[in-house]
Design an enzyme around this catalytic site. Structure first.
Site, PDB file in Angstrom:
ATOM      1  N   ASN A  50       0.867  -1.393   0.072  1.00 39.93           N
ATOM      2  CA  ASN A  50       0.080   0.046   0.014  1.00 39.93           C
ATOM      3  C   ASN A  50       0.776   1.408  -0.082  1.00 39.93           C
ATOM      4  O   ASN A  50       1.954   1.191   0.801  1.00 39.93           O
ATOM      5  CB  ASN A  50      -0.759  -0.081   1.171  1.00 39.93           C
ATOM      6  CG  ASN A  50      -0.377  -0.195   2.502  1.00 39.93           C
ATOM      7  OD1 ASN A  50       0.537  -1.203   2.635  1.00 39.93           O
ATOM      8  ND2 ASN A  50      -0.939   0.364   3.596  1.00 39.93           N
ATOM      9  N   GLU A  52       0.335   5.134   0.428  1.00 39.55           N
ATOM     10  CA  GLU A  52      -0.579   6.469   1.010  1.00 39.55           C
ATOM     11  C   GLU A  52      -0.032   7.691   0.642  1.00 39.55           C
ATOM     12  O   GLU A  52       1.222   7.724  -0.038  1.00 39.55           O
ATOM     13  CB  GLU A  52      -0.661   6.276   2.515  1.00 39.55           C
ATOM     14  CG  GLU A  52      -1.316   4.994   3.203  1.00 39.55           C
ATOM     15  CD  GLU A  52      -1.636   4.961   4.749  1.00 39.55           C
ATOM     16  OE1 GLU A  52      -0.975   5.873   5.366  1.00 39.55           O
ATOM     17  OE2 GLU A  52      -2.228   4.000   5.159  1.00 39.55           O
ATOM     18  N   CYS A  61      -3.991   0.643  -2.618  1.00 42.17           N
ATOM     19  CA  CYS A  61      -3.783  -0.576  -1.643  1.00 42.17           C
ATOM     20  C   CYS A  61      -2.859  -1.467  -2.361  1.00 42.17           C
ATOM     21  O   CYS A  61      -2.421  -1.387  -3.660  1.00 42.17           O
ATOM     22  CB  CYS A  61      -5.313  -1.457  -1.788  1.00 42.17           C
ATOM     23  SG  CYS A  61      -6.451  -0.641  -0.771  1.00 42.17           S
ATOM     24  N   GLU A  63      -2.959  -4.818  -3.069  1.00 47.81           N
ATOM     25  CA  GLU A  63      -3.635  -5.799  -4.019  1.00 47.81           C
ATOM     26  C   GLU A  63      -3.590  -4.948  -5.220  1.00 47.81           C
ATOM     27  O   GLU A  63      -2.908  -5.788  -6.347  1.00 47.81           O
ATOM     28  CB  GLU A  63      -5.074  -6.158  -3.742  1.00 47.81           C
ATOM     29  CG  GLU A  63      -4.907  -6.845  -2.206  1.00 47.81           C
ATOM     30  CD  GLU A  63      -5.200  -5.710  -1.079  1.00 47.81           C
ATOM     31  OE1 GLU A  63      -4.733  -4.780  -1.172  1.00 47.81           O
ATOM     32  OE2 GLU A  63      -6.044  -6.620  -0.239  1.00 47.81           O
ATOM     33  N   CYS A  94     -10.267  -5.074   0.809  1.00 45.06           N
ATOM     34  CA  CYS A  94     -11.304  -4.260   0.518  1.00 45.06           C
ATOM     35  C   CYS A  94     -12.012  -4.574  -0.646  1.00 45.06           C
ATOM     36  O   CYS A  94     -11.650  -5.122  -1.725  1.00 45.06           O
ATOM     37  CB  CYS A  94     -10.973  -2.925   0.591  1.00 45.06           C
ATOM     38  SG  CYS A  94     -10.058  -2.355  -0.831  1.00 45.06           S
ATOM     39  N   CYS A  97     -10.591  -3.602  -4.005  1.00 45.58           N
ATOM     40  CA  CYS A  97      -9.473  -4.588  -4.439  1.00 45.58           C
ATOM     41  C   CYS A  97     -10.154  -5.930  -4.925  1.00 45.58           C
ATOM     42  O   CYS A  97      -9.530  -6.470  -5.871  1.00 45.58           O
ATOM     43  CB  CYS A  97      -8.587  -4.775  -3.450  1.00 45.58           C
ATOM     44  SG  CYS A  97      -7.469  -3.275  -3.155  1.00 45.58           S
TER      45      CYS A  97
HETATM   46  N1  THU Z   1      -5.365  -1.391   2.563  1.00 46.24           N
HETATM   47  C1  THU Z   1      -4.748  -2.206   1.575  1.00 46.24           C
HETATM   48  O1  THU Z   1      -3.642  -2.055   1.060  1.00 46.24           O
HETATM   49  N2  THU Z   1      -5.601  -3.172   1.250  1.00 46.24           N
HETATM   50  C2  THU Z   1      -6.775  -3.447   1.545  1.00 46.24           C
HETATM   51  O2  THU Z   1      -7.630  -4.343   0.976  1.00 46.24           O
HETATM   52  C3  THU Z   1      -7.670  -2.716   2.469  1.00 46.24           C
HETATM   53  C4  THU Z   1      -6.720  -1.493   3.419  1.00 46.24           C
HETATM   54  C5  THU Z   1      -4.553  -0.504   2.909  1.00 46.24           C
HETATM   55  C6  THU Z   1      -4.989   1.001   2.571  1.00 46.24           C
HETATM   56  C7  THU Z   1      -4.446   2.027   3.648  1.00 46.24           C
HETATM   57  O3  THU Z   1      -3.052   2.303   3.406  1.00 46.24           O
HETATM   58  C8  THU Z   1      -4.231   0.980   4.984  1.00 46.24           C
HETATM   59  O4  THU Z   1      -4.382  -0.279   4.280  1.00 46.24           O
HETATM   60  C9  THU Z   1      -5.436   1.299   5.885  1.00 46.24           C
HETATM   61  O5  THU Z   1      -6.623   1.197   5.369  1.00 46.24           O
END
Ligand code: THU
Length: 136
Positions: A50, A52, A61, A63, A94, A97
């Protein structure tokens, strides 16, 4: 187990790749690091973490980062994905994804791991039974 099920060795390798790339996650806002590894039909593995952003909604994310890496290399289908976090109960991907993964393997194998030995094995069609498509 059907013919398309990756071997335990391959799934272990996929999990190790997801755990390794998790260390590169850029998560200054949430401090929640996620790693993902996708298995291409030819055995290649593509990873993502991920990423940000100060503008929070632009976060990518793990994935979807892995999907972009594979697609950029010319892959158009994936057999399996491993997703790693450090939660005691492995995190589920999520909804966004799930939909993006479904584009490249609606029934791909999914392995979810957290901090410990707990491992959830499922398939994407269980996690997302009816993805959006432009028709069957
Ligand atoms: N996140 C992912 O990388 N994948 C997911 O399926 C859900 C959330 C990340 C996004 C964000 O940087 C952190 O997790 C908190 O939500």
């Amino acid at each position: 187990m059907d013919a398309s099920t990756p071997s335990d060795d391959v799934l272990r390798e996929l999990v190790a790749a997801a755990r390794a790339v998790r260390a590169n996650a850029y998560a200054p806002a949430s401090r929640f690091q996620v790693g993902a590894a996708l298995l291409a039909p030819d055995g290649r593995i593509f990873v993502g973490c991920n990423v940000e952003n100060a503008s929070y909604g632009l976060t990518i994310c793990a994935e979807r980062a892995a999907v972009c890496a594979g697609v950029a290399a010319g892959v158009r289908a994936f057999a399996a994905v491993a997703i790693a976090t450090d939660l005691p109960d492995p995190a589920r991907p999520c909804g966004a994804c799930r939909q993006v993964l479904a584009e490249f393997g609606a029934a791909m194998h999914v392995v979810l791991v957290g901090a410990g030995d707990a491992r959830v094995a499922t398939t994407l069609d269980v996690l997302l039974p009816q993805p959006f498509t432009f028709g069957s």
